[in-house]
Design an enzyme around this catalytic site. Structure first.
Site, PDB file in Angstrom:
ATOM      1  N   TRP A 102       0.303  -0.867  -0.434  1.00  0.00           N
ATOM      2  CA  TRP A 102       0.609   0.199  -0.050  1.00  0.00           C
ATOM      3  C   TRP A 102       0.985   1.324  -0.156  1.00  0.00           C
ATOM      4  CZ3 TRP A 102       0.031   3.228   4.143  1.00  0.00           C
ATOM      5  CH2 TRP A 102       0.447   2.950   5.597  1.00  0.00           C
ATOM      6  N   GLU A 112      -4.704   7.626  -2.772  1.00  0.00           N
ATOM      7  CA  GLU A 112      -4.848   8.270  -2.004  1.00  0.00           C
ATOM      8  C   GLU A 112      -4.005   9.695  -2.968  1.00  0.00           C
ATOM      9  OE1 GLU A 112      -3.206   7.811   1.324  1.00  0.00           O
ATOM     10  OE2 GLU A 112      -4.192   6.040   1.701  1.00  0.00           O
ATOM     11  N   ASP A 128      -2.425  13.048   6.442  1.00  0.00           N
ATOM     12  CA  ASP A 128      -2.295  11.728   7.018  1.00  0.00           C
ATOM     13  C   ASP A 128      -4.143  11.654   6.954  1.00  0.00           C
ATOM     14  OD1 ASP A 128      -1.779   9.267   9.238  1.00  0.00           O
ATOM     15  OD2 ASP A 128      -0.086   9.705   8.585  1.00  0.00           O
ATOM     16  N   LYS A 130      -5.162  10.069   9.680  1.00  0.00           N
ATOM     17  CA  LYS A 130      -4.996  10.442  11.029  1.00  0.00           C
ATOM     18  C   LYS A 130      -5.991  11.907  11.297  1.00  0.00           C
ATOM     19  CE  LYS A 130      -1.243   7.566  13.022  1.00  0.00           C
ATOM     20  NZ  LYS A 130      -0.323   7.762  12.111  1.00  0.00           N
ATOM     21  N   HIS A 206       9.087   8.212  14.873  1.00  0.00           N
ATOM     22  CA  HIS A 206       8.881   6.947  15.494  1.00  0.00           C
ATOM     23  C   HIS A 206       9.578   5.717  15.637  1.00  0.00           C
ATOM     24  CE1 HIS A 206       3.989   8.455  15.918  1.00  0.00           C
ATOM     25  NE2 HIS A 206       4.954   8.403  16.205  1.00  0.00           N
ATOM     26  N   HIS A 213       8.871   1.139   6.498  1.00  0.00           N
ATOM     27  CA  HIS A 213       9.101   2.246   5.446  1.00  0.00           C
ATOM     28  C   HIS A 213       9.533   3.458   5.768  1.00  0.00           C
ATOM     29  CE1 HIS A 213       9.935   2.738   0.754  1.00  0.00           C
ATOM     30  NE2 HIS A 213       9.464   3.468   1.246  1.00  0.00           N
ATOM     31  N   HIS A 215       9.647   7.290   7.076  1.00  0.00           N
ATOM     32  CA  HIS A 215       8.672   8.620   7.003  1.00  0.00           C
ATOM     33  C   HIS A 215       8.531   9.483   8.031  1.00  0.00           C
ATOM     34  CE1 HIS A 215       6.613   4.841   9.102  1.00  0.00           C
ATOM     35  NE2 HIS A 215       5.689   5.971  10.019  1.00  0.00           N
ATOM     36  N   HIS A 217       6.577  12.126  10.234  1.00  0.00           N
ATOM     37  CA  HIS A 217       5.490  12.985  10.298  1.00  0.00           C
ATOM     38  C   HIS A 217       5.463  14.656  10.431  1.00  0.00           C
ATOM     39  CE1 HIS A 217       3.673   8.839  11.491  1.00  0.00           C
ATOM     40  NE2 HIS A 217       5.468   8.963  12.403  1.00  0.00           N
TER      41      HIS A 217
END
Length: 276
Positions: A102, A112, A128, A130, A206, A213, A215, A217
């Site tokens: 994905w 997306e 995101d 979220k 994080h 993979h 990334h 934030h």
């Protein structure tokens, strides 16, 4: 199929269902498909009152576990040796299990696309999922996103296109230009599109990450989701740490983080400890 039910009291439950009937996918991506719940959930949700439903198809073991009732957490002091003998092989098994397809769909613009904020040769920056209060990107023109009331919940995600960078541990001095450019482009796009200046946005990584993979934030300071000290690492600090010495800071250091008890990784670490 993972079914996450969020009741009004905030409790999350999840059921793994075997579904043989045809289902209609409404989501943008394979990992976040929202399916028609009319037939799928009729029997499973009879005992619930007011609820929100999130369906994930296909749901990985990690996604299922993350939504299960928690057994508590513990601190892990991950030495380079523990990483090399237990954690890295676990991460590699996840990557080789093809559960990250994905991500490739997002990177290559197959999914997306309406959430895309920055398209760069080395990375993309997206809204995101979220950020649930964000205006519907399919129906609300982008010029109306500027200074929108939902920016207090700002949450964007930068995903690198390069394979082979799974986590913070894989970063070396060679990745400093990538990190600097990703952070700068993200800050600039957020200010231009939403009117939120960079002194109001944190950019962080994080460890352990939600998926393997690399990334980063981007969140507004008022939004503290995911920014706890035992998990978050500011990208500006990461860059400075990599500039120290030979640039192998994260390869050599012990990293401390919180880990849910009975999670797959926690079980592996516990098994390794019992063999000593």
């Amino acid at each position: 199929v993972g079914v996450i039910v969020n009741e009004s009291n905030g409790k999350d439950d999840i059921q793994k269902l075997d579904v043989d009937t045809a289902m209609t996918a409404k989501g943008e991506n394979d990992a976040t498909n929202q399916l028609n719940p009319a037939q799928l959930l009729a029997s499973a949700l009879k005992s619930f009152g007011s609820f929100d439903v999130e369906l994930i198809s296909p749901a990985s073991e990690k996604q299922l576990y993350r939504a299960m009732p928690s057994l508590g957490s513990t601190f892990v002091h991950e030495t380079p040796q523990l990483y090399n003998t237990v954690v890295q092989p676990y991460i590699q098994s996840i990557i080789e299990g093809n559960s990250l397809n994905w991500i490739q769909n997002i990177i290559h613009g197959k999914k997306e696309k309406e959430r895309l904020l920055v398209e760069h040769d080395l990375f993309v920056v997206n809204i995101d999922t979220k950020w649930r209060s964000h205006p519907d990107p399919n129906t609300v023109p982008r010029e109306q996103w500027l200074n929108h009331e939902s920016t207090s919940d700002l949450y964007c995600l930068g995903i690198v296109k390069q394979d082979g960078i799974a986590t913070l541990r894989d970063l070396t001095v060679t990745h400093i230009p990538l990190l600097k450019t990703l952070q700068e482009e993200g800050f600039s796009a957020i200010e231009k599109i939403y009117g939120v200046t960079r002194d109001q946005v944190r950019c962080f990584v994080h460890y352990q990450p939600q998926f393997y993979h690399f990334h980063v934030h981007f969140t507004r300071l008022e939004n503290e989701i995911g920014s706890t000290i035992e998990r978050g690492h500011l990208v500006s600090d990461i860059i400075q740490n990599l500039e120290i010495g030979d640039g192998s800071f994260y390869e050599k250091r012990t990293i401390t983080y919180k880990l849910k008890k009975a999670s797959p990784l926690h079980n592996l670490i516990e098994n390794q400890s019992s063999l000593r």
